[in-house]
Design a protein around this motif. Structure first.
Motif, PDB file in Angstrom:
ATOM      1  N   LYS A 225      -8.136  -2.571  -8.584  1.00 38.78           N
ATOM      2  CA  LYS A 225      -8.110  -1.352  -9.395  1.00 38.78           C
ATOM      3  C   LYS A 225      -6.828  -1.232 -10.210  1.00 38.78           C
TER       4      LYS A 225
ATOM      5  N   GLU B 164      -8.019  -1.710  -3.461  1.00 35.67           N
ATOM      6  CA  GLU B 164      -7.259  -0.524  -3.842  1.00 35.67           C
ATOM      7  C   GLU B 164      -5.894  -0.832  -4.447  1.00 35.67           C
TER       8      GLU B 164
ATOM      9  N   THR C 177       0.828  -1.203   0.000  1.00 36.16           N
ATOM     10  CA  THR C 177       0.000   0.000   0.000  1.00 36.16           C
ATOM     11  C   THR C 177       0.863   1.253   0.000  1.00 36.16           C
TER      12      THR C 177
ATOM     13  N   TRP D   2      -9.902   7.885  -3.091  1.00 35.91           N
ATOM     14  CA  TRP D   2      -9.058   7.171  -2.134  1.00 35.91           C
ATOM     15  C   TRP D   2      -7.586   7.459  -2.402  1.00 35.91           C
ATOM     16  N   GLN D   3      -7.191   7.405  -3.671  1.00 39.82           N
ATOM     17  CA  GLN D   3      -5.794   7.633  -4.031  1.00 39.82           C
ATOM     18  C   GLN D   3      -5.356   9.049  -3.689  1.00 39.82           C
TER      19      GLN D   3
END
Length: 508
Positions: free
Chosen positions: A341, A337, A134, A152-153
């Motif tokens: 994605k 995430e 992450t 989110w990013q």
């Protein structure tokens, strides 16, 4: 120190490793209260505190000296790669590095046949793998234009590369270093500088000397009590209720309905150990300040951000999707995430390829035992069957907007809860049994009921059932429509659970 744990284990009837693990989780509570008293003006002291407590856990308590060296190697390797590789392949290089290291240790664990009661490096390494991969993606997002990022990013991107001490503090955040919760670097940094609390200044009651909201200890120690309760349930009942009993001679002598019913109790008892450790670590994390999510309507502080499991939604789910969304929630976020994605080509929607790569990653992350792959493979069919039920059956029983729930809707909900839990216990058995032989034998002794339930649903929908149900919905729409006497706002019914097609909402 081992003599003390051996004595406690003999009294409690548990393994020494289990006693050591629970002891570390409980020690984290008073240490969490000490951590939050370190002022935000001394961030380095907070990082050193994290690292020191982690060393205490791994060296004198767990005796995982070589294990800690390996974790440190993954941390330093990630720190070097993310700092010096600037192209788009950087996150994938980090992923290959840490996941490859984890897989090697999974293979070693399998060779030596370590049971799940044995505490060794793979458990903490699984949590660390999520954190490091992450972090790599967050760093890469920090190097990209903001307009290319989703919400989110944009929130989690790292624009200022941390010092080595800051990164070590993040990697070895002590409440979650053994079993989670997994935390991203931005959230950790907001905990260190206390901006996590300052974003809601002027709301709710707070400590007179600090920005930390009141109510933290009340929530944390309630979590500790709940975690210990689940731990007690597991210790008392696990010798009689466990998935492995399905392959014992006694089990096959019982009637089929009794075997299926007994197996459902086994599922709850098996899950109780996960409820215990995840709830205990959630409480310890809350004591450090992690998990603050604002204030409620009465001004009470809310601490829901460190949760990894929602027990009620798992044991009494309205459907299988809700159940999966409530289990190991932090891992679901990581898979969504950082895998789902990221493997989807730019400008395209995630599809079958993205889904299968994500399933494969989840399986490899858990280990190499064939039972994991049986669970995830069959789980894919279960989620498909559940999605088809929600898309085709649920619209038939939904009451009109604003109308009270109907009897048919309540029956649908009861059946959804029943089938979700019995299928969950069936599909999760190989995850605990591990071997292909034991998994097949357990399923055989249950008369393959999970395959009958899921298979029948899939055959029905794919052999024309979906068209029949859609036809019924069209017939309903052709009914007489009463028009209002006076003009009023046009009410549009909400779409049929449009999120059900999103894989990220149903990952395990």
């Amino acid at each position: 120190m081992d003599a003390v744990f051996t004595y406690i284990a003999s009294i409690a009837g548990a393994s020494v490793d289990q006693i050591k693990l629970i002891s570390c989780l409980l020690i984290a509570y008073p240490l969490g209260s000490l951590f939050i008293r370190i002022p935000s003006s001394q961030p380095n002291l907070k990082h050193i505190f994290n690292l020191s407590v982690t060393l205490l856990f791994f060296l004198p308590v767990l005796n995982l000296h070589w294990g800690f060296v390996q974790l440190l190697g993954s941390v330093l390797g990630t720190y070097f790669i993310a700092a010096n590789v600037h192209g788009p392949r950087m996150p994938w290089i980090v992923f290959a590095f840490v996941m490859g290291h984890l897989t090697i240790n999974h293979i070693i664990r399998a060779i030596f046949s370590y049971s799940y009661e044995t505490v060794e490096v793979t458990g903490p390494q699984m949590v660390l793998t999520m954190k490091l991969t992450t972090f790599a993606w967050n760093v890469w997002d920090g190097r990209r234009p903001a307009e290319e990022l989703d919400k989110w990013q944009l929130q989690k991107r790292v624009t200022k590369y941390p010092t080595l001490l800051e990164f070590l503090g993040y990697a070895f955040y002590f409440p979650g270093v053994l079993v989670g919760p997994y935390i991203d670097y931005t959230s950790y940094n907001s905990l260190i500088d206390e901006t996590l609390f300052k974003s809601t200044e002027g709301k709710g009651s707070r400590d007179s000397k600090r920005a930390v909201p009141n109510g933290r200890k009340r929530v944390a120690y309630r979590k500790m009590v709940v975690g210990l309760l689940f731990l007690g349930i597991f210790v008392v009942f696990s010798p009689s209720f466990y998935f492995g009993i399905a392959v014992t001679p006694w089990f096959v002598t019982q009637g089929l309905l009794y075997r299926i019913a007994y197996f459902q109790v086994c599922g709850f008892i098996e899950r109780s150990k996960y409820y215990a450790v995840w709830t205990l670590t959630e409480g310890a994390s809350i004591l450090t300040g992690l998990g603050f999510t604002g204030f409620g309507p009465s001004g009470e502080s809310l601490w829901e951000g460190a949760a990894n499991v929602k027990v009620l939604e798992i044991e009494v789910p309205s459907n299988f999707k809700v159940l999966l969304d409530s289990w190991n929630m932090n891992t679901n976020v990581w898979l969504r995430e950082c895998i789902y994605k990221r493997v989807t080509p730019k400008g395209k929607k995630p599809g079958f390829r993205s889904s299968m790569l994500t399933f494969a990653t989840s399986a490899f992350w858990h280990g190499i035992a064939s039972g994991y792959y049986l669970t995830f493979l069959f789980g894919g069919f279960v989620t498909t069957a559940g999605r088809l039920c929600r898309a085709n059956l649920r619209p038939l029983v939904l009451p009109p907007p604003g109308a009270p729930s109907t009897i048919s809707k309540r029956i649908y909900d009861v059946l959804g809860t029943f089938f979700s839990i019995v299928v969950l216990n069936y599909v999760s058995a190989p995850f605990m049994l591990l071997t292909f032989k034991d998994s097949m034998e357990a399923w055989r002794r249950l008369d393959w009921y999970g395959f009958w339930i899921v298979g029948s649903a899939l055959v029905f929908f794919y052999s024309g059932g979906s068209k029949v149900l859609k036809g019924l919905r069209k017939e309903e729409r052709k009914g007489p429509v009463s028009r209002p006497q006076t003009p009023g706002p046009h009410v549009v019914p909400p779409p049929f659970d449009s999120a059900t097609d999103e894989f990220e909402k149903r990952l395990n």
